[in-house]
Every structure is written in structure tokens, then in C-alpha cells.
Design a protein around this motif. Structure first.
Motif, PDB file in Angstrom:
ATOM      1  N   THR A 283      32.770  11.701   0.427  1.00 18.50           N
ATOM      2  CA  THR A 283      31.675  12.669   0.326  1.00 18.50           C
ATOM      3  C   THR A 283      32.228  14.049   0.013  1.00 18.50           C
ATOM      4  N   VAL A 284      31.636  14.676  -0.991  1.00 18.58           N
ATOM      5  CA  VAL A 284      32.038  16.020  -1.417  1.00 18.58           C
ATOM      6  C   VAL A 284      30.900  16.989  -1.094  1.00 18.58           C
ATOM      7  N   LEU A 285      31.275  18.129  -0.544  1.00 17.65           N
ATOM      8  CA  LEU A 285      30.292  19.144  -0.150  1.00 17.65           C
ATOM      9  C   LEU A 285      30.117  20.174  -1.276  1.00 17.65           C
ATOM     10  N   LEU A 286      28.880  20.436  -1.652  1.00 19.08           N
ATOM     11  CA  LEU A 286      28.611  21.397  -2.717  1.00 19.08           C
ATOM     12  C   LEU A 286      27.872  22.622  -2.174  1.00 19.08           C
ATOM     13  N   ALA A 287      28.511  23.775  -2.317  1.00 21.11           N
ATOM     14  CA  ALA A 287      27.918  25.056  -1.929  1.00 21.11           C
ATOM     15  C   ALA A 287      27.253  25.608  -3.190  1.00 21.11           C
ATOM     16  N   ASN A 288      26.011  25.238  -3.384  1.00 23.18           N
ATOM     17  CA  ASN A 288      25.354  25.520  -4.672  1.00 23.18           C
ATOM     18  C   ASN A 288      24.691  26.902  -4.709  1.00 23.18           C
ATOM     19  N   LYS A 289      24.387  27.340  -5.908  1.00 27.36           N
ATOM     20  CA  LYS A 289      23.803  28.661  -6.229  1.00 27.36           C
ATOM     21  C   LYS A 289      24.833  29.772  -6.020  1.00 27.36           C
ATOM     22  N   CYS A 290      26.099  29.466  -6.270  1.00 22.10           N
ATOM     23  CA  CYS A 290      27.159  30.461  -6.070  1.00 22.10           C
ATOM     24  C   CYS A 290      27.004  31.638  -7.020  1.00 22.10           C
TER      25      CYS A 290
ATOM     26  N   ILE B  59      22.369  14.251  -1.688  1.00 22.64           N
ATOM     27  CA  ILE B  59      21.457  14.536  -0.587  1.00 22.64           C
ATOM     28  C   ILE B  59      21.625  15.966  -0.090  1.00 22.64           C
ATOM     29  N   GLY B  60      20.707  16.394   0.739  1.00 16.79           N
ATOM     30  CA  GLY B  60      20.688  17.772   1.233  1.00 16.79           C
ATOM     31  C   GLY B  60      19.244  18.246   1.275  1.00 16.79           C
ATOM     32  N   ASP B  61      19.052  19.401   1.892  1.00 14.87           N
ATOM     33  CA  ASP B  61      17.690  19.900   2.113  1.00 14.87           C
ATOM     34  C   ASP B  61      16.923  20.180   0.817  1.00 14.87           C
ATOM     35  N   LEU B  62      15.633  20.274   0.962  1.00 14.17           N
ATOM     36  CA  LEU B  62      14.741  20.579  -0.153  1.00 14.17           C
ATOM     37  C   LEU B  62      15.085  21.942  -0.764  1.00 14.17           C
TER      38      LEU B  62
ATOM     39  N   SER C 123      20.179  25.707   5.376  1.00 10.88           N
ATOM     40  CA  SER C 123      20.528  24.543   4.556  1.00 10.88           C
ATOM     41  C   SER C 123      21.978  24.126   4.792  1.00 10.88           C
ATOM     42  N   PHE C 124      22.823  25.101   5.165  1.00 10.96           N
ATOM     43  CA  PHE C 124      24.206  24.764   5.548  1.00 10.96           C
ATOM     44  C   PHE C 124      24.225  24.071   6.905  1.00 10.96           C
ATOM     45  N   GLU C 125      23.411  24.586   7.829  1.00 17.48           N
ATOM     46  CA  GLU C 125      23.359  23.969   9.159  1.00 17.48           C
ATOM     47  C   GLU C 125      22.870  22.526   9.101  1.00 17.48           C
ATOM     48  N   ALA C 126      22.102  22.219   8.086  1.00 22.31           N
ATOM     49  CA  ALA C 126      21.589  20.848   7.933  1.00 22.31           C
ATOM     50  C   ALA C 126      22.654  19.883   7.399  1.00 22.31           C
ATOM     51  N   VAL C 127      23.759  20.422   6.896  1.00 21.89           N
ATOM     52  CA  VAL C 127      24.784  19.579   6.272  1.00 21.89           C
ATOM     53  C   VAL C 127      25.341  18.542   7.249  1.00 21.89           C
TER      54      VAL C 127
ATOM     55  N   ILE D 164      26.846  16.082  -0.709  1.00 25.16           N
ATOM     56  CA  ILE D 164      25.885  16.740   0.167  1.00 25.16           C
ATOM     57  C   ILE D 164      25.838  18.189  -0.289  1.00 25.16           C
ATOM     58  N   VAL D 165      24.620  18.645  -0.569  1.00 26.46           N
ATOM     59  CA  VAL D 165      24.434  19.951  -1.199  1.00 26.46           C
ATOM     60  C   VAL D 165      23.764  20.910  -0.214  1.00 26.46           C
ATOM     61  N   PHE D 166      24.250  22.165  -0.191  1.00 22.99           N
ATOM     62  CA  PHE D 166      23.483  23.220   0.476  1.00 22.99           C
ATOM     63  C   PHE D 166      23.386  24.416  -0.455  1.00 22.99           C
ATOM     64  N   ASP D 167      22.524  25.345  -0.078  1.00 19.66           N
ATOM     65  CA  ASP D 167      22.244  26.539  -0.880  1.00 19.66           C
ATOM     66  C   ASP D 167      22.957  27.709  -0.209  1.00 19.66           C
ATOM     67  N   VAL D 168      23.902  28.326  -0.900  1.00 16.62           N
ATOM     68  CA  VAL D 168      24.700  29.405  -0.278  1.00 16.62           C
ATOM     69  C   VAL D 168      23.862  30.614   0.120  1.00 16.62           C
TER      70      VAL D 168
END
Ligand code: GDP
Ligand code: MG
Length: 181
Positions: free
Chosen positions: A122-129, A16-19, A97-101, A88-92
Motif C-alpha cells: 500500500t502506497v500513501l498519496l498526499a494529494n493536492k500538493c 481508497i480514502g475519504d470523499l 482526511s489524513f486522520e482517516a488514513v 490510500i489517498v488523503f487531501d493535504v
């Protein structure tokens, strides 16, 4: 003769996470070993199955991808039901998108608890690194502390594009699920 020691696990895993943060891309990379720069947001629910050999056991991860509904910022209890773990994924590159976490984490925890009363791993993913980590550093975001305060079992900087840390993140999640069983 059947090997009585061979155990099989089937785990429902939520992603899950923002669009646009890369949820579908992460699943595609993890399960199908590919990446495409232009996925379309399909509507509905998508599943992908990843099979892992874990010690002498077989672990099947049923990855649930939300498609289209994430714009509402929450899901139903029925959707979360019987999940054993979540990413839970956000886009770095996008602070919003981080605030939505925290909102996603609260939604999940408020609608799903395990039989033992605990929240699911639950593992947090900081994606697009692969795009740099300026958003994290410029905003002084301390990920270790954030994870402790918000009940994440771990976090990883990932790239679906460059195939960075996705297997590691999944192994971390599985490890915590198995330990909690
Ligand atoms: P979703 O809405 O969360 O499922 O996000 P998508 O998987 O559809 O990805 C949204 C956009 O981000 C697409 O154009 C992807 O190609 C791109 N994308 C996803 N992951 C990465 C990544 O790790 N690095 C880069 N540079 N782009 C990515
Ligand atoms: Mg998607």
C-alpha cells in the motif's frame, strides 16, 4: 513463435480514502491524461485499465475507484478480494482526511491478506500538493515515520491537477507487488 519469456501480469489495485481527496482525479490523470475541476461523485464501482511495459513484461493495472460508498469509511471484504495493491489517498489541505488514513488502512488490512499471510502493498498519496503542504508541516506530521508505523511501502506528494508524482507512485507500487510475488 511465441516468446515464452514474455509474462503478463494483471493486478487489481484499490484506490481508497475519504470523499473529495482526489481518487477519481488521480485515476483520470494516470489513465486518461486529463483533469477536470468538477467531477461528480458517481455511485457504484468504476474501473480503469492502465497497461505498462515493465522490463520484458506487460503489467495491467485494473484500478478500482470507489464512488459514493467512501462516506461510510469502510468497504466490504468482497470489494477488497484479490486486490494486489492499494493507494490510500488523503487531501493535504484537509487534516481530517489524513486522520482517516489509519482507519482506511485498518479496514483494508483486517479484511484482506495475501495467501502468504502478508498485507498487500500500500502506497500513501498526499494529494493536492499544488495547494501547499501547510497541513503537514503545521501539525508536525512526519511522513516517513508515519509510513513505517502504519505499514505503507512508500508515500508521495501528488497532484492530479499538475500531474505530479502519479507515475512515480504507481511504479513504486508495482515494484513492491512484483517483488512480493
Ligand atoms: P474523490 O471523491 O476522492 O474521487 O475526489 P475527486 O477526484 O472527485 O476530486 C474532488 C475535487 O478535488 C474535485 O473538484 C477535483 O477537481 C479536486 N482535485 C482532485 N485532485 C486535485 C489536485 O491534485 N489538486 C487540486 N487543486 N484539486 C484537485
Ligand atoms: Mg470519486
Amino acid at each position: 513463435m511465441q516468446n515464452n519469456h514474455h509474462k503478463e501480469h494483471l493486478y487489481k489495485i484499490l484506490v481508497i480514502g475519504d470523499l473529495g481527496v482526489g481518487k477519481t482525479s488521480i485515476i483520470k490523470r494516470y489513465v486518461h491524461h486529463n483533469f477536470s475541476p468538477n467531477y461528480r461523485a458517481t455511485i457504484g464501482v468504476d474501473f480503469a485499465l492502465k497497461v505498462l511495459n515493465w522490463d520484458q513484461e506487460t503489467v495491467r493495472l485494473q484500478l478500482w475507484d470507489i464512488a459514493g460508498q467512501e462516506r461510510f469509511g469502510n468497504m466490504t471484504r468482497v470489494y477488497y478480494r484479490e486486490a494486489m495493491g492499494a493507494f490510500i489517498v488523503f487531501d493535504v489541505t484537509r487534516l481530517a482526511s489524513f486522520e482517516a488514513v489509519t482507519k482506511w488502512k485498518e479496514d483494508l488490512d483486517s479484511k484482506l491478506t495475501l495467501a502468504n499471510g502478508k498485507h498487500i502493498a500500500t502506497v500513501l498519496l498526499a494529494n493536492k500538493c499544488d495547494q501547499g503542504r501547510d497541513v503537514l508541516t503545521n501539525n508536525g506530521i512526519k511522513m516517513e515515520q508515519f509510513c513505517q508505523e502504519n505499514g505503507f511501502v512508500g508515500w508521495f506528494e501528488t497532484s492530479a491537477k499538475e500531474n505530479i508524482n502519479i507515475d512515480e507512485a504507481a511504479n513504486c507500487l508495482v515494484k513492491h507487488i512484483i517483488a512480493s510475488e
